[in-house]
Write an enzyme that holds these catalytic residues in place. Structure first.
Site, short mmCIF file in Angstrom:
data_model
loop_
_atom_site.label_atom_id
_atom_site.label_comp_id
_atom_site.label_asym_id
_atom_site.label_seq_id
_atom_site.Cartn_x
_atom_site.Cartn_y
_atom_site.Cartn_z
N CYS A 125 0.93 -0.96 -0.52
CA CYS A 125 -0.02 0.47 -0.07
C CYS A 125 1.00 0.68 -0.11
O CYS A 125 1.85 0.89 0.29
CB CYS A 125 -0.40 0.11 1.46
SG CYS A 125 -1.97 -1.39 1.22
N ARG B 240 4.02 0.34 -7.04
CA ARG B 240 3.97 -0.34 -6.02
C ARG B 240 2.67 -1.62 -6.67
O ARG B 240 2.61 -2.49 -5.96
CB ARG B 240 3.81 0.51 -4.91
CG ARG B 240 4.88 1.14 -4.70
CD ARG B 240 4.60 1.64 -3.00
NE ARG B 240 4.24 1.52 -2.36
CZ ARG B 240 4.81 1.21 -0.97
NH1 ARG B 240 5.80 1.19 -1.35
NH2 ARG B 240 4.36 0.53 -0.28
N TRP C 2 -3.55 -2.38 -1.56
CA TRP C 2 -2.62 -3.55 -2.32
C TRP C 2 -3.72 -4.65 -0.84
O TRP C 2 -3.01 -4.18 -0.05
CB TRP C 2 -1.70 -3.42 -2.59
CG TRP C 2 -1.30 -5.12 -3.18
CD1 TRP C 2 -1.48 -4.54 -4.59
CD2 TRP C 2 -1.23 -6.34 -2.76
NE1 TRP C 2 -1.28 -5.91 -5.03
CE2 TRP C 2 -1.03 -6.59 -4.13
CE3 TRP C 2 -0.92 -6.72 -2.36
CZ2 TRP C 2 -0.85 -8.16 -4.43
CZ3 TRP C 2 -0.35 -8.14 -2.20
CH2 TRP C 2 -0.31 -8.87 -3.19
N ASN D 181 0.09 1.27 6.73
CA ASN D 181 0.20 0.51 6.23
C ASN D 181 0.88 -0.66 6.65
O ASN D 181 1.11 -0.51 7.73
CB ASN D 181 1.13 0.72 5.26
CG ASN D 181 1.07 1.24 4.00
OD1 ASN D 181 -0.31 1.69 3.54
ND2 ASN D 181 2.00 1.84 3.23
N GLY D 182 0.36 -2.46 6.43
CA GLY D 182 1.00 -3.41 7.71
C GLY D 182 -0.04 -4.06 7.68
O GLY D 182 -1.39 -4.30 7.24
N GLU E 13 16.65 -23.51 -8.23
CA GLU E 13 15.57 -21.97 -8.58
C GLU E 13 17.49 -21.09 -8.72
O GLU E 13 17.02 -20.02 -9.76
CB GLU E 13 15.38 -22.02 -6.62
CG GLU E 13 14.92 -20.12 -6.48
CD GLU E 13 14.30 -19.92 -8.13
OE1 GLU E 13 13.47 -20.81 -9.03
OE2 GLU E 13 13.66 -19.09 -7.57
N LYS F 290 17.14 -19.14 -11.84
CA LYS F 290 17.50 -17.66 -11.91
C LYS F 290 18.50 -16.63 -12.85
O LYS F 290 18.43 -16.05 -13.75
CB LYS F 290 18.11 -16.99 -10.31
CG LYS F 290 16.95 -17.04 -9.32
CD LYS F 290 16.02 -15.07 -10.22
CE LYS F 290 14.68 -15.66 -10.49
NZ LYS F 290 13.72 -16.84 -10.01
N GLU G 235 17.14 -17.02 -16.84
CA GLU G 235 16.16 -16.08 -17.05
C GLU G 235 16.56 -14.48 -17.36
O GLU G 235 15.96 -13.78 -17.86
CB GLU G 235 15.05 -16.01 -16.64
CG GLU G 235 14.89 -15.67 -14.91
CD GLU G 235 13.90 -16.56 -14.27
OE1 GLU G 235 12.67 -16.38 -14.31
OE2 GLU G 235 13.67 -16.69 -12.62
N HIS H 252 25.92 -39.52 -12.51
CA HIS H 252 25.20 -40.84 -14.43
C HIS H 252 25.34 -39.39 -15.42
O HIS H 252 24.52 -40.00 -16.14
CB HIS H 252 23.75 -41.03 -13.31
CG HIS H 252 24.33 -41.64 -11.81
ND1 HIS H 252 24.25 -43.32 -12.37
CD2 HIS H 252 23.62 -40.87 -10.38
CE1 HIS H 252 24.16 -43.29 -10.60
NE2 HIS H 252 24.10 -42.55 -9.97
N LYS I 80 5.44 -11.24 -16.56
CA LYS I 80 5.27 -11.30 -15.57
C LYS I 80 4.31 -13.27 -14.76
O LYS I 80 4.81 -13.35 -13.70
CB LYS I 80 4.89 -10.65 -14.43
CG LYS I 80 4.98 -10.20 -13.10
CD LYS I 80 5.72 -10.76 -12.43
CE LYS I 80 5.87 -11.42 -10.89
NZ LYS I 80 7.77 -11.05 -10.50
C1 F6R Z 1 11.39 -17.36 -12.03
C2 F6R Z 1 8.87 -17.00 -12.38
C3 F6R Z 1 8.74 -17.68 -13.22
C4 F6R Z 1 7.15 -18.15 -11.79
C5 F6R Z 1 6.49 -18.58 -13.12
C6 F6R Z 1 4.82 -19.07 -11.83
O1 F6R Z 1 11.43 -16.27 -12.01
O2 F6R Z 1 8.24 -15.82 -11.99
O3 F6R Z 1 9.07 -18.95 -12.83
O4 F6R Z 1 7.78 -18.67 -10.64
O5 F6R Z 1 5.33 -18.57 -13.81
O6 F6R Z 1 3.95 -18.02 -12.09
P1 F6R Z 1 3.09 -17.73 -10.92
O7 F6R Z 1 3.65 -17.99 -9.34
O8 F6R Z 1 2.53 -16.14 -11.47
O9 F6R Z 1 2.42 -19.22 -10.87
#
Ligand code: F6R
Length: 645
Positions: free
Chosen positions: A2, A27, A75, A101-102, A516, A520, A523, A539, A640
């Protein structure tokens, strides 16, 4: 999350509040509102569900003149996005108005008490309890004995019906002190009251609040960007502080117990874009540093044994129905899937339940017939990922299967398709690569695994308490990791920025972290990286290793397979691989083995190591991409939220 803006001065407040809110739009929010204090003491509130543009449109229809006010973009965390839940909130009599907020952790208890004392609530928010608590304090001052003019602040003993005294800083702080003593949780609050006359008050604990200072006028904001159109002179408030802002006077700062605090304003040299990013170059970097907060907020008020029933109720279960579950099936994509994978280990160990994490895009086309008694937990930041939704629908077609979600976005499709949602509380994530959301997903999974363990009797109350205590220490440790690794990881990235490929290795709960870390790096830096379970190396993938293939390993000392992992690392080293190792601080053996080390504190339980280790991987990926000059926040080809198959 928020956004807050407050203003008092000589100019019309409406346009200033709107401008401030617009500066906080990045935000993310679902509703917004403002309140203007007119010179005759009226409080005029306008709130909308939706965008600031809609609020602006509504204000064009006419907002009373007034040179003080407060605004908020919300939010949703407690209560769905709606006009009633939007801030500002007011008390029963419309005597005061506030934005917040919070999270007020004990709001349910407080709300019940207030209702018993006759208060009527109009929203589903935790914030509204604050308005009613302040209402009681202001009433107490008005009706109490006149004789104690100038009474002390501590203990809130000031008693007077004299108007001048009621508007004094002392009176304001008496109310602040009494209310804040009742609160558990995190808050930044801006409040105005008719009885306080022309002043606005800001209070901070565990949520940012900044004072803006200008000639004859003052501001309060949750973030610097909201202030930049008006001033670059700011005072950053600390926890347990309150600021009293009055027209024509410099802001006065106190502790919430009433002691004056002297802190000079400082100049912020940020341009507006930098300010949105909190001084960081990229949102992703800022969000990595918001990981501890997002983890902490997700745990808030959910770790106590007495809250077990309400925690399980969030996912539509009772302790009894949780005890009857026979299997856990995680469904998710990408990073969220890696959170589910950590969950496999936790549920198996703490709850004694078979648990499996599947990639939603594969699961949805499988012929899997889930057994009755299976609880499907879908993990998703957006709650809109097409494959995750389809997989959940497919799972729901199996007889006797229950569903739940771990989701960040309130009101998203997934939250409507599952039996209940445990919300992560990391606020909007702007960088495409998921970082703080991952930390929040882990926090949610720890909570559920412990709750199931307790409900099923596979962990004792003592174990539950000691594990949750350790869990609550993690945000602090995570902050230590981020502060300590920022520089060494930047140097490491500089040294390895031209490498063409990386191997990431981990075992057990750190295997998903290896996946992970590799994801990261891929990507955002477009460097090929492979995440592997270290025991699988022999293997096949070991053939890849030579000096040109750096090997990023996770082997903190607390790790259950520490020695096994060391042997795997030795094998990689023997083939010329340069080892970049995340290790426990002071681990001399691992230091000798590794080419470079990233030292972290001990997580105190092996199951908590993923939280600290992933931060190192996130920082490394970030600095690699940044050094290459890439578009870190919006990497090529990625979205996203993946709402198509
Ligand atoms: C990687 C990333 C994606 C999401 C995936 C699932 O950094 O952001 O791999 O984790 O697309 O997205 P959500 O969590 O929105 O279902």
């Amino acid at each position: 999350m928020c956004g807050i803006i407050g203003y008092i001065g000589r100019r019309q407040a409406g346009p200033i509040l709107l401008e401030g809110l617009k500066r906080l739009e990045y935000r993310g929010y679902d509703s917004a509102g403002v309140c203007v204090l007119s010179s005759n003491g009226n409080l005029s509130i306008v709130r909308v569900l939706g965008k600031i543009a809609k609020l602006e449109e509504r204000l064009k229809a006419g907002l009373p003149n007034g040179t003080a006010g407060l605004g908020h973009s919300r939010w949703a965390t407690h209560g769905r996005p709606s006009e009633e839940n939007a801030h500002p909130h007011t008390d029963c009599s419309g005597e005061l108005v506030l934005v917040h907020n919070g999270i007020i952790e004990n709001y349910l208890e407080l709300k019940e008490e207030l209702i018993r004392r006759g208060h009527v609530f109009r929203s589903e928010t935790d914030t509204e309890v604050l308005a009613h608590l302040f209402e009681e304090e202001l009433r107490r001052l008005q009706t109490s004995d006149f004789s104690a003019k100038g009474g002390s602040v501590s203990g809130g003993k000031l008693q007077t019906s004299d108007f001048r005294l009621q508007t004094s800083d002392k009176a304001v702080l008496a109310a602040v002190n009494r209310v804040t003593k009742k609160l558990r949780g995190a808050y930044a609050i801006v409040i105005a009251a008719k009885r306080w006359g022309r002043q606005i008050v800001g209070i901070r604990k565990d949520c940012p609040l900044v004072i803006g200072c200008a000639d004859g006028e003052s501001f309060l904001a949750s973030d610097v960007p909201a202030l930049l159109p008006f001033t670059k002179k700011v005072i950053f408030m600390n926890d347990n502080e309150a600021a009293v802002l009055r027209e024509g006077r410099a802001p006065r700062l106190y502790t919430t117990t009433g002691k004056p605090v002297h802190r000079a304003p400082q100049d912020v040299p940020w341009d507006p874009l930098m300010a949105e990013k909190g001084g960081f170059k990229h949102f992703m970097h800022k969000e990595i540093h918001e990981g501890p907060r997002s983890f902490e907020d997700t745990l808030r008020a959910r770790t106590y044994e007495e809250n077990l029933t309400s925690l399980l109720a969030e996912i539509g279960l009772t302790p009894q129905s949780a005890a009857d579950i026979s299997r856990i099936q995680f469904l998710a994509c990408g990073t969220a899937h890696h959170a589910g994978m950590v969950g496999e280990y936790l549920f198996e160990k703490w709850a004694g339940l078979a648990a499996k994490a599947d990639i939603a895009s594969e699961f949805r086309y499988s012929a899997r017939n889930l057994q009755p008694g299976t609880l499907v937990i879908a993990v998703s930041q957006s709650g809109e990922t097409a494959d995750t939704l389809a997989a959940v629908r497919m799972a729901k077609s199996c007889k006797g299967v229950l569903t739940a979600g771990i989701v960040n976005q309130i009101g998203s499709t997934l939250t409507r398709e599952t039996g209940g949602t445990l919300y992560t509380r990391c606020g909007p994530e702007i960088g495409v690569a998921s970082t703080k959301a991952y930390l929040a997903q882990l926090a949610a999974i720890y909570l559920l695994a412990l709750a199931f363990g307790k409900a099923r009797g596979s962990i004792s109350s003592r174990e539950f308490r000691s594990l949750t205590e350790e869990l609550l220490e993690l945000p602090h440790k995570l902050r230590v990791v981020l502060a300590g690794l920022e520089r060494p990881v930047t140097e490491l990235a500089r040294e390895f920025q031209d490498s063409k490929g990386f191997l990431y290795l981990g075992r057990h709960v750190l295997y998903p972290i290896a996946l992970e870390g590799a994801l990261k790096l891929k990507e955002i830096s477009y460097i090929h990286a492979e995440g592997y379970a270290a025991g699988e190396m022999k293997h096949g993938p070991i053939a890849l290793i030579d000096r040109e293939m750096p090997v990023f390993v996770f082997n903190p000392k607390g790790c259950g397979l520490y020695e096994k992992m060391r042997s795997n690392i030795e094998e990689a080293r023997a083939r010329g691989g340069r080892i970049l190792a995340v290790i426990t601080k002071g681990d001399a053996k691992m230091s000798r083995m590794a080419y470079r080390v990233m030292e972290i504190p001990s997580a105190s339980h092996e199951f908590f190591e993923p939280v600290l280790c992933v931060a190192a991987a996130q920082l490394f990926a970030y600095h690699m991409a940044n050094l290459k000059g890439l578009d870190v926040d919006q990497p090529r080809n990625l979205a996203k939220s993946v709402t198509v198959e």
